[in-house]
Design an enzyme around this catalytic site. Structure first.
Site, PDB file in Angstrom:
ATOM      1  NE  ARG A 110       1.123   5.342  -7.217  1.00  0.00           N
ATOM      2  CZ  ARG A 110       1.716   5.546  -8.400  1.00  0.00           C
ATOM      3  NH1 ARG A 110       1.054   5.267  -9.519  1.00  0.00           N
ATOM      4  NH2 ARG A 110       2.948   5.999  -8.475  1.00  0.00           N
ATOM      5  CG  HIS A 133      11.388   7.560 -16.518  1.00  0.00           C
ATOM      6  ND1 HIS A 133      11.326   8.919 -16.707  1.00  0.00           N
ATOM      7  CD2 HIS A 133      10.124   7.108 -16.704  1.00  0.00           C
ATOM      8  CE1 HIS A 133      10.092   9.272 -16.992  1.00  0.00           C
ATOM      9  NE2 HIS A 133       9.353   8.186 -16.996  1.00  0.00           N
ATOM     10  CG  HIS A 144       4.854   9.173 -10.698  1.00  0.00           C
ATOM     11  ND1 HIS A 144       4.226   7.989 -10.973  1.00  0.00           N
ATOM     12  CD2 HIS A 144       5.229   9.692 -11.902  1.00  0.00           C
ATOM     13  CE1 HIS A 144       4.199   7.791 -12.284  1.00  0.00           C
ATOM     14  NE2 HIS A 144       4.809   8.814 -12.866  1.00  0.00           N
ATOM     15  CG  ASN A 145       8.588   8.160 -12.626  1.00  0.00           C
ATOM     16  OD1 ASN A 145       8.008   7.072 -12.631  1.00  0.00           O
ATOM     17  ND2 ASN A 145       8.561   8.981 -13.654  1.00  0.00           N
ATOM     18  CD  GLU A 157       3.603   1.368 -14.997  1.00  0.00           C
ATOM     19  OE1 GLU A 157       3.187   1.389 -16.166  1.00  0.00           O
ATOM     20  OE2 GLU A 157       2.865   1.512 -14.015  1.00  0.00           O
ATOM     21  CG  ASP A 166       8.468   3.117 -13.687  1.00  0.00           C
ATOM     22  OD1 ASP A 166       7.327   2.803 -14.056  1.00  0.00           O
ATOM     23  OD2 ASP A 166       8.737   4.227 -13.190  1.00  0.00           O
ATOM     24  CD  GLU A 180       5.684   4.769 -10.819  1.00  0.00           C
ATOM     25  OE1 GLU A 180       4.794   4.388 -11.611  1.00  0.00           O
ATOM     26  OE2 GLU A 180       6.244   5.872 -10.900  1.00  0.00           O
ATOM     27  CB  SER A 215      -3.116   4.436 -11.302  1.00  0.00           C
ATOM     28  OG  SER A 215      -2.607   3.598 -10.293  1.00  0.00           O
ATOM     29  CE  LYS A 272      -1.500   0.972  -8.470  1.00  0.00           C
ATOM     30  NZ  LYS A 272      -0.853   0.577  -9.726  1.00  0.00           N
TER      31      LYS A 272
END
Length: 684
Positions: free
Chosen positions: A671, A480, A430-431, A515, A462, A460, A643, A563
């Site tokens: 997820r 972020h 994540h991130n 994202e 963003d 991931e 998610s 995704k």
């Protein structure tokens, strides 16, 4: 300079004096790598450019030691990596200890911008300044055993900084002012530390890396045949043997004990050293000079054993096998059958173990290079499949052979990788782009490479609207949102992924969790970059394939899967049914930082106004949807997925909804991601 046509040299081992009386056999591990052929230039010192922490470049020499166990980076050429005039710096101190002096720059010589600053293209080059070393005696060393991997290209944070600070110094040679990815490579060691270098040409680089690959392969093979104590001493030997004499005296032994957290009074250490040296037959002059590698291994092993009040291996040995044999003699060895019956089956509970397994195990254990302190000595070669000594048994207890994990459970069955993706656990990040905390750290493509090599296959991104380039084209960036973290081009991440797949073409699929906070023009650029950079590596589903079960990992080998959002018909839609990882707040000091969707000038926009570009939707396999109830979720197509935040997972489990979730996951993907309050990036 190129190694083409150069000679490969088998480095001769160091001269071997006959072993002193009472000493253990000479170590084979210490000379195991010297037989691996390397180019002569690498032994003598190859000119390279080193990328510093701040992105500046400095000329250096890359040298490998005569025994091939150590890599040196020096400011001056060093013969065979051995010069007592050079002060040694450990790799943990790779931050530069010397000041850099700028040599100036010429105008109009800036290199390519972020669009060309990726890591994979052969034409990616950036003109850089090359600073000079102030301290001509600075030296850095990396032990081969500490190297995790070697990467080609420019996929580290230091290379990113180097590309951003492009400039050409006055009077610098042309051959060292072009930051070219085809000449660049990084040595990743001790987890995530990097040594970033560039050679004068690609052939030069490839020959260096081929040689290092051979040495790394040889090291991994050789270390399987040595005990942990030998490996540990080899790892810290270079720290202690400052004068490169291959001998360790009493004061240097004190340094070794400090490194292994073994406290001993200086007077007691000196007396133990003198006593041991006399026992193995060293005269006064030899005792002052020091002990060899093999003698130090034995000394440390005896020291450890003799200072225990209750020796653990002795206790286990006696409890399991008995202190005495049937003939009344003290037990010095144990047979394969006794080991199988009394230890593996009765003590360890390994009921499936067989005598054939034990004989193979004994053969491997007796080939281990361990400290030998038993009176009986090693098992004779003809009997090594039938017996082991107490010293060998002790090495076994701390080895991978005695791991708490069942090796059968860890075995990989490639024939079992043809089921739908929903039937597998996937290591997820994540991130991924952040190098540190969630609020102020730097974003880097290096983190994606680290994640991939650690086994992560879902990362991931963003993505936000960034600047526009000189041609007024949108430049999507990854960051972020609404924090003080830095940003990096979306294209740079794609290039690093392409590089990884080029060198790992049979990797199981990489899932990019997008994202997406971008406007339509930026999304269209994202789609173009995905197609242009990833090419055939990008999995593009068709509408017919979306009706059935998900594809298998085997079918998607070497592919990138997206995704994001794929509404029915891959048309633009609102975000009313889309799930977002930004549904939690980052809580810091009582302040809530919302991570939802924002438009220009940080103005909050409603989800209904966020659209998805058809070009991007058509590339997407997994369509994220908001969770309402399991009945609705089960009726969705298999490529629809949820998610869940960390807190949502706990809530589902507490409300006894874990069973329907398990049923859902048998045909669909879920997820999970960490809570937003984990600002220190724990569990990321």
């Amino acid at each position: 300079m190129s190694f083409s046509g150069g000679n490969l040299r088998h480095s001769p081992p160091h001269p071997r004096p006959p072993p002193a009386a009472g000493s253990s056999p000479r170590s084979t591990f210490k000379a195991a790598l010297a037989r691996i052929p390397v180019p002569e230039q690498l032994l003598d010192g190859v000119p390279v450019i080193k990328v510093n922490t701040n992105g500046t470049l400095k000329p250096a020499f890359l040298t490998i030691s005569e025994d091939h166990f150590t890599i040196y980076i020096t400011s001056a050429k060093v013969k065979n990596g051995s010069s007592s005039s050079l002060s040694l710096m450990r790799p943990s101190n790779l931050v530069s200890r010397v000041r850099s002096i700028s040599m100036g720059s010429t105008s109009g010589a800036a290199g390519s911008s972020a669009a060309a600053g990726g890591s994979g293209g052969a034409d990616d080059s950036t003109c850089m300044s090359v600073d000079t070393f102030v301290d001509q005696n600075a030296e850095r060393a990396i032990e081969i055993g500490s190297i995790d991997r070697i990467q080609r290209g420019q996929n580290t944070l230091r290379f990113e900084k180097a590309r951003k600070s492009a400039r050409v110094p006055i009077g610098s040679p042309k051959k060292i002012t072009s930051l070219d990815s085809t000449k660049s490579f990084s040595i990743i060691f001790r987890g995530e530390q990097t040594l970033d270098l560039m050679t004068t040409d690609q052939d030069n680089r490839d020959e260096i890396l081929d040689a290092l690959d051979r040495i790394l392969h040889g090291y991994k093979s050789a270390k399987k045949r040595v005990g942990n104590d030998v490996l540990l001493l080899r790892y810290i030997w270079i720290d202690v043997d400052k004068d490169k004499s291959n001998m360790i005296n009493a004061p240097e032994l004190g340094v070794i004990l400090d490194r292994i957290n073994f406290y001993m009074k200086k007077s007691l250490l000196n007396s133990s050293y003198e006593q041991f040296a006399k026992v193995i037959g060293l005269d006064r002059a030899a005792r002052k000079k020091g002990l060899t590698f093999e003698q130090v291994v034995t000394f440390l092993h005896k020291l450890k054993r003799d200072t225990w009040i209750v020796k653990p291996v002795n206790q286990i040995w006696v409890d399991v096998f008995g202190e005495f044999m049937n003939n009344g003699k003290t037990r010095q060895r144990v047979s394969a059958q006794t080991f199988l019956d009394r230890f593996l089956k009765k003590t360890q509970g390994q009921e499936d173990a067989t005598i054939e397994y034990v004989t193979r195990l004994f053969t491997r254990l007796n080939e281990l290079e361990v400290a030998n302190t038993s009176a009986q000595g090693q098992i004779e070669p003809a009997m090594r499949h039938r017996y082991i000594t107490k010293d060998t048994f002790e090495a076994y207890l701390a080895s991978d052979e005695n791991s708490a994990f069942d090796p059968l459970k860890e075995s990989f069955d490639q024939n079992n990788m043809s089921k739908p993706l929903a039937e597998y656990w996937i290591n997820t990040s994540h991130n991924t782009y952040l190098t540190g905390d969630q609020m102020t750290s730097t974003s880097s493509v290096e983190m994606y490479m680290n994640a991939f090599y650690r086994g992560c296959r879902c990362v991931e991104l963003d993505i936000w609207d960034g600047e526009r380039d000189a041609q007024d084209n949108p430049v999507p960036v990854v960051k972020h949102g609404h924090t003080m973290t830095s940003k990096l081009p979306f294209a740079d991440i794609l290039k690093s992924i392409k590089v990884f797949l080029n060198f790992n073409p049979y990797s199981y699929p990489i899932i990019l969790s997008l994202e997406n906070h971008c406007s339509i023009p930026y999304q269209q650029v994202m789609a173009d970059q995905l197609i242009m950079i990833l090419g055939s590596r990008l999995y593009v589903p068709d509408e017919n394939s979306l009706d059935g079960p998900l594809p298998s990992p085997e079918r998607l080998r070497g592919m990138v899967v997206l995704k994001g959002r794929r509404p029915l018909g891959a048309a633009a839609d609102d975000e009313a049914v889309y799930d977002s990882d930004g549904d939690e707040s980052l809580i810091t000091g009582g302040t809530s930082v919302v991570t939802g969707n924002y438009g220009p000038n940080n103005a909050k926009v409603s989800k209904e106004n966020i659209k998805i570009a058809p070009q991007l939707a058509q590339l997407t396999l997994f369509h994220g949807t908001l969770f309402r109830k399991w009945e609705d979720s089960m009726n969705n197509p298999a490529h629809h997925m949820h998610s869940f935040s960390e807190s949502k997972v706990r809530s589902l489990c507490k409300s006894r909804q874990s069973r329907p979730w398990i049923v859902y996951n048998q045909s669909h993907m879920s997820r999970t991601y960490p809570a937003g309050k984990r600002v220190d990036s724990s569990n990321y």
